[in-house]
Scaffold this motif. Structure first.
Motif, PDB file in Angstrom:
ATOM      1  N   THR A  24      46.466  34.577  87.237  1.00 14.47           N
ATOM      2  CA  THR A  24      45.131  34.211  87.695  1.00 14.47           C
ATOM      3  C   THR A  24      44.352  35.437  88.149  1.00 14.47           C
ATOM      4  O   THR A  24      43.166  35.579  87.853  1.00 14.47           O
ATOM      5  CB  THR A  24      45.225  33.173  88.830  1.00 14.47           C
ATOM      6  OG1 THR A  24      45.930  32.030  88.346  1.00 14.47           O
ATOM      7  CG2 THR A  24      43.848  32.757  89.305  1.00 14.47           C
ATOM      8  N   LEU A  25      45.019  36.335  88.881  1.00 10.25           N
ATOM      9  CA  LEU A  25      44.358  37.583  89.281  1.00 10.25           C
ATOM     10  C   LEU A  25      43.859  38.336  88.046  1.00 10.25           C
ATOM     11  O   LEU A  25      42.695  38.754  87.978  1.00 10.25           O
ATOM     12  CB  LEU A  25      45.340  38.451  90.072  1.00 10.25           C
ATOM     13  CG  LEU A  25      44.794  39.679  90.800  1.00 10.25           C
ATOM     14  CD1 LEU A  25      45.821  40.170  91.818  1.00 10.25           C
ATOM     15  CD2 LEU A  25      44.450  40.832  89.870  1.00 10.25           C
ATOM     16  N   MET A  26      44.725  38.468  87.043  1.00  6.54           N
ATOM     17  CA  MET A  26      44.354  39.222  85.842  1.00  6.54           C
ATOM     18  C   MET A  26      43.281  38.483  85.039  1.00  6.54           C
ATOM     19  O   MET A  26      42.413  39.117  84.432  1.00  6.54           O
ATOM     20  CB  MET A  26      45.594  39.472  84.989  1.00  6.54           C
ATOM     21  CG  MET A  26      45.368  40.435  83.846  1.00  6.54           C
ATOM     22  SD  MET A  26      46.947  40.954  83.109  1.00  6.54           S
ATOM     23  CE  MET A  26      46.332  41.817  81.649  1.00  6.54           C
ATOM     24  N   HIS A  27      43.327  37.160  85.054  1.00 12.43           N
ATOM     25  CA  HIS A  27      42.316  36.363  84.355  1.00 12.43           C
ATOM     26  C   HIS A  27      40.932  36.579  84.980  1.00 12.43           C
ATOM     27  O   HIS A  27      39.956  36.867  84.263  1.00 12.43           O
ATOM     28  CB  HIS A  27      42.710  34.887  84.430  1.00 12.43           C
ATOM     29  CG  HIS A  27      41.742  33.952  83.773  1.00 12.43           C
ATOM     30  ND1 HIS A  27      41.924  33.463  82.505  1.00 12.43           N
ATOM     31  CD2 HIS A  27      40.575  33.406  84.219  1.00 12.43           C
ATOM     32  CE1 HIS A  27      40.924  32.651  82.185  1.00 12.43           C
ATOM     33  NE2 HIS A  27      40.090  32.609  83.220  1.00 12.43           N
ATOM     34  N   GLU A  28      40.836  36.465  86.310  1.00  9.76           N
ATOM     35  CA  GLU A  28      39.540  36.627  86.969  1.00  9.76           C
ATOM     36  C   GLU A  28      39.056  38.071  86.889  1.00  9.76           C
ATOM     37  O   GLU A  28      37.864  38.322  86.725  1.00  9.76           O
ATOM     38  CB  GLU A  28      39.612  36.161  88.422  1.00  9.76           C
ATOM     39  CG  GLU A  28      39.971  34.686  88.610  1.00  9.76           C
ATOM     40  CD  GLU A  28      39.086  33.720  87.843  1.00  9.76           C
ATOM     41  OE1 GLU A  28      37.926  34.080  87.524  1.00  9.76           O
ATOM     42  OE2 GLU A  28      39.541  32.597  87.561  1.00  9.76           O
ATOM     43  N   LEU A  29      39.972  39.022  86.990  1.00 12.38           N
ATOM     44  CA  LEU A  29      39.596  40.417  86.795  1.00 12.38           C
ATOM     45  C   LEU A  29      39.078  40.616  85.375  1.00 12.38           C
ATOM     46  O   LEU A  29      38.138  41.392  85.152  1.00 12.38           O
ATOM     47  CB  LEU A  29      40.791  41.339  87.060  1.00 12.38           C
ATOM     48  CG  LEU A  29      40.571  42.831  86.783  1.00 12.38           C
ATOM     49  CD1 LEU A  29      39.412  43.388  87.595  1.00 12.38           C
ATOM     50  CD2 LEU A  29      41.850  43.617  87.056  1.00 12.38           C
ATOM     51  N   GLY A  30      39.683  39.909  84.412  1.00 15.50           N
ATOM     52  CA  GLY A  30      39.203  39.987  83.034  1.00 15.50           C
ATOM     53  C   GLY A  30      37.744  39.608  82.913  1.00 15.50           C
ATOM     54  O   GLY A  30      36.967  40.251  82.195  1.00 15.50           O
ATOM     55  N   HIS A  31      37.334  38.559  83.629  1.00 13.76           N
ATOM     56  CA  HIS A  31      35.910  38.205  83.651  1.00 13.76           C
ATOM     57  C   HIS A  31      35.093  39.337  84.253  1.00 13.76           C
ATOM     58  O   HIS A  31      34.007  39.661  83.767  1.00 13.76           O
ATOM     59  CB  HIS A  31      35.689  36.933  84.471  1.00 13.76           C
ATOM     60  CG  HIS A  31      36.159  35.677  83.811  1.00 13.76           C
ATOM     61  ND1 HIS A  31      35.963  35.409  82.474  1.00 13.76           N
ATOM     62  CD2 HIS A  31      36.800  34.587  84.321  1.00 13.76           C
ATOM     63  CE1 HIS A  31      36.453  34.214  82.183  1.00 13.76           C
ATOM     64  NE2 HIS A  31      36.981  33.702  83.278  1.00 13.76           N
ATOM     65  N   ASN A  32      35.604  39.927  85.340  1.00 11.76           N
ATOM     66  CA  ASN A  32      34.892  41.036  85.986  1.00 11.76           C
ATOM     67  C   ASN A  32      34.657  42.205  85.039  1.00 11.76           C
ATOM     68  O   ASN A  32      33.690  42.951  85.201  1.00 11.76           O
ATOM     69  CB  ASN A  32      35.679  41.527  87.214  1.00 11.76           C
ATOM     70  CG  ASN A  32      35.152  41.014  88.541  1.00 11.76           C
ATOM     71  OD1 ASN A  32      35.164  41.738  89.534  1.00 11.76           O
ATOM     72  ND2 ASN A  32      34.687  39.772  88.568  1.00 11.76           N
ATOM     73  N   ILE A  33      35.539  42.391  84.070  1.00 12.51           N
ATOM     74  CA  ILE A  33      35.395  43.521  83.142  1.00 12.51           C
ATOM     75  C   ILE A  33      34.996  43.055  81.738  1.00 12.51           C
ATOM     76  O   ILE A  33      35.283  43.710  80.747  1.00 12.51           O
ATOM     77  CB  ILE A  33      36.656  44.400  83.102  1.00 12.51           C
ATOM     78  CG1 ILE A  33      37.921  43.582  82.860  1.00 12.51           C
ATOM     79  CG2 ILE A  33      36.780  45.188  84.416  1.00 12.51           C
ATOM     80  CD1 ILE A  33      39.200  44.431  82.837  1.00 12.51           C
ATOM     81  N   GLY A  34      34.312  41.900  81.695  1.00 18.06           N
ATOM     82  CA  GLY A  34      33.580  41.558  80.491  1.00 18.06           C
ATOM     83  C   GLY A  34      34.181  40.543  79.549  1.00 18.06           C
ATOM     84  O   GLY A  34      33.618  40.322  78.469  1.00 18.06           O
ATOM     85  N   LEU A  35      35.299  39.909  79.895  1.00 13.53           N
ATOM     86  CA  LEU A  35      35.959  38.996  78.965  1.00 13.53           C
ATOM     87  C   LEU A  35      35.614  37.541  79.271  1.00 13.53           C
ATOM     88  O   LEU A  35      35.596  37.124  80.421  1.00 13.53           O
ATOM     89  CB  LEU A  35      37.479  39.188  79.030  1.00 13.53           C
ATOM     90  CG  LEU A  35      37.989  40.593  78.706  1.00 13.53           C
ATOM     91  CD1 LEU A  35      39.506  40.650  78.856  1.00 13.53           C
ATOM     92  CD2 LEU A  35      37.559  41.030  77.317  1.00 13.53           C
ATOM     93  N   ARG A  36      35.382  36.782  78.215  1.00 12.14           N
ATOM     94  CA  ARG A  36      35.112  35.353  78.332  1.00 12.14           C
ATOM     95  C   ARG A  36      36.378  34.564  77.990  1.00 12.14           C
ATOM     96  O   ARG A  36      37.403  35.134  77.626  1.00 12.14           O
ATOM     97  CB  ARG A  36      33.968  34.945  77.405  1.00 12.14           C
ATOM     98  CG  ARG A  36      32.703  35.776  77.574  1.00 12.14           C
ATOM     99  CD  ARG A  36      31.560  35.166  76.800  1.00 12.14           C
ATOM    100  NE  ARG A  36      30.483  36.121  76.586  1.00 12.14           N
ATOM    101  CZ  ARG A  36      29.280  35.805  76.128  1.00 12.14           C
ATOM    102  NH1 ARG A  36      29.012  34.553  75.810  1.00 12.14           N
ATOM    103  NH2 ARG A  36      28.353  36.722  75.959  1.00 12.14           N
ATOM    104  N   HIS A  37      36.278  33.250  78.032  1.00 10.88           N
ATOM    105  CA  HIS A  37      37.454  32.423  77.756  1.00 10.88           C
ATOM    106  C   HIS A  37      37.867  32.456  76.293  1.00 10.88           C
ATOM    107  O   HIS A  37      38.991  32.076  75.955  1.00 10.88           O
ATOM    108  CB  HIS A  37      37.218  30.986  78.212  1.00 10.88           C
ATOM    109  CG  HIS A  37      37.222  30.836  79.690  1.00 10.88           C
ATOM    110  ND1 HIS A  37      36.298  30.080  80.382  1.00 10.88           N
ATOM    111  CD2 HIS A  37      38.039  31.365  80.639  1.00 10.88           C
ATOM    112  CE1 HIS A  37      36.547  30.149  81.683  1.00 10.88           C
ATOM    113  NE2 HIS A  37      37.598  30.920  81.868  1.00 10.88           N
ATOM    114  N   GLY A  38      36.986  32.919  75.438  1.00  9.60           N
ATOM    115  CA  GLY A  38      37.340  33.133  74.038  1.00  9.60           C
ATOM    116  C   GLY A  38      37.261  34.592  73.647  1.00  9.60           C
ATOM    117  O   GLY A  38      37.186  34.920  72.463  1.00  9.60           O
ATOM    118  N   GLY A  39      37.276  35.469  74.644  1.00  8.57           N
ATOM    119  CA  GLY A  39      37.140  36.905  74.376  1.00  8.57           C
ATOM    120  C   GLY A  39      35.685  37.292  74.365  1.00  8.57           C
ATOM    121  O   GLY A  39      35.087  37.588  75.397  1.00  8.57           O
TER     122      GLY A  39
END
Length: 414
Positions: free
Chosen positions: A233-248
């Motif tokens: 979950t941490l990496m998922h939300e950080l992923g949003h912070n650095i530009g990633l959506r649920h489909g990339g």
């Protein structure tokens, strides 16, 4: 500051015929990827470049950049949206990025993590995410690969300030952030909070837009949450912070050909990669478009160059419709979990739309598509420096358009 930087600094000052600031012996930095809090550093001697050529205007003159191995024509040599000055010589106001291990020639991401009582993250959990970034297929100017993720676990939120339901989420979040997040970190750090819940729901977390500089992990309400689920979950939300959506690069959640923990199928579980299980990873492959009406278990997914079939064959532990199946992403993949590989193609509803008629666009290699600037908030905040975001809007998804991330079943709630 490292001995190498001290040596280079001394050489640069001598060559420029200038004097450094101060002569005190400097402490060695703690170069670990995590730290419990951060002591304020003493003022650092920096190259006095007044009158010297500084082609890229980053406050590090060309001669010093030559000695450091940074690019005199680019104020951000490694492309992580942190300027070379800050990464090479720290920053004023009591903040020293170099003491935390910043490297102008290797990508860095800094996070301050605060937490509610009883929710302090373990080092083992954080290491799962730190390791994922360290192993990222991302090249750096110093010849290395990977990204250095610095998670500064700072402090526990006092009981009097604990808000068990952040609602509205960012209004209540800002009350805590305003009290606990040091202003001098703001230009360079993402801020995250391990909290209880937000918006009265059971969402695992949310990012303040895409890309963004704030995010919360809100699993404090749920019982039995594992180290892997927290890390994912941490990496998922950080992923949003650095530009990633649920489909990339799109919002197609449960997209079967998107092999990333940004896909809800993998947020709590990770993948099998190269024989290792439960590996947390963003997509490191590009996969061709995929039709729900023509599922072929023998051929599985098709790669898009430069991804190869061999790259896909390394990825296993795949999940569809909340069930882990056998096979790998290249061939003999049991999409419908019936314990046999069917030669004939068939239709299957993967994204819970109610009808198997969707065509999912090709998926990206996430690691090569990261937006490090945090919605324009991270990096170039030193006086006199600016950054070009390279896009019309700060956000790919504005904060008010963010949907709650993966919801934990109510039966797991305390």
């Amino acid at each position: 500051m490292s001995k190498l930087h001290q040596m280079l600094l001394t050489a640069s000052v001598a060559l420029l015929g200038l004097n450094g600031c101060g002569g005190a012996e400097l402490p060695e930095p703690e170069l670990a990827s995590t730290a419990q809090g951060m002591e304020l550093a003493i003022p650092l001697p920096i190259p006095a470049c007044a009158g010297a050529l500084d082609t890229d205007g980053d406050a590090v003159c060309d001669l010093v950049e030559l000695l450091l191995g940074t690019n005199p024509n680019n104020p951000d040599t490694d492309g992580d949206r942190l300027n070379d000055y800050a990464e090479s010589f720290g920053f004023g106001g009591g903040l020293d990025l170099t003491a935390l291990g910043a490297n102008a020639r290797k990508k860095d991401i800094f996070i301050e993590a605060d937490y509610y009582p009883g929710q302090q993250p373990t080092q083992a959990m954080l290491n799962r995410v730190i390791s994922a970034f360290a192993k990222a297929p991302v090249s750096n100017p110093d010849g290395s690969t990977g990204i250095t993720l610095h998670v500064v676990v700072d402090q526990q939120i006092a009981a009097v300030d604990v808000d068990l339901d952040l609602n509205p989420v960012w209004t209540d979040f800002d009350v805590i952030k305003g009290k606990y997040f040091a202003a001098n970190r703001a230009p360079y750090f993402h801020y995250m909070l391990f909290a209880n819940r937000y918006g009265g729901g059971n969402s695992s977390g949310i990012s303040r837009g895409i890309p963004a500089h704030d995010f919360v992990v809100t699993l404090g309400f749920a019982a039995g949450i594992t180290e892997l689920q927290l890390a994912g979950t941490l990496m998922h939300e950080l992923g949003h912070n650095i530009g990633l959506r649920h489909g990339g690069n799109d919002d197609s959640n449960y997209k079967p050909n998107y092999l990333s923990i940004m896909n809800y199928e993998y947020q709590f579980y990770g993948f099998g990669i190269g024989g290792l299980n439960n590996v947390l990873d963003y997509s490191r492959v590009q996969v061709a478009s995929f039709s729900e009406q023509s599922v072929n278990e023998v051929s599985a997914f098709a790669p898009v160059a430069p991804t190869t079939e061999a790259d896909l064959a390394k990825i296993s532990g795949l999940r569809f419709n909340d069930i882990q199946v056998t096979g790998n992403a290249s061939t003999n993949l049991d999409f419908n979990a019936n314990n046999s590989i069917q030669a004939a193609s068939y239709a299957r509803d993967f994204n819970r739309s109610g009808s198997p008629n969707n065509i999912f666009p090709a998926s990206q290699n996430d690691w090569t598509a990261l937006a490090y600037d945090g919605g324009g908030q991270i990096g170039f905040a030193t006086s006199g420096l600016t950054q070009d975001l390279g896009r019309e809007d700060l956000f790919l998804v504005a904060p008010e358009k963010m949907e709650p991330c993966l919801t934990v079943d109510v039966r797991d709630a305390r």
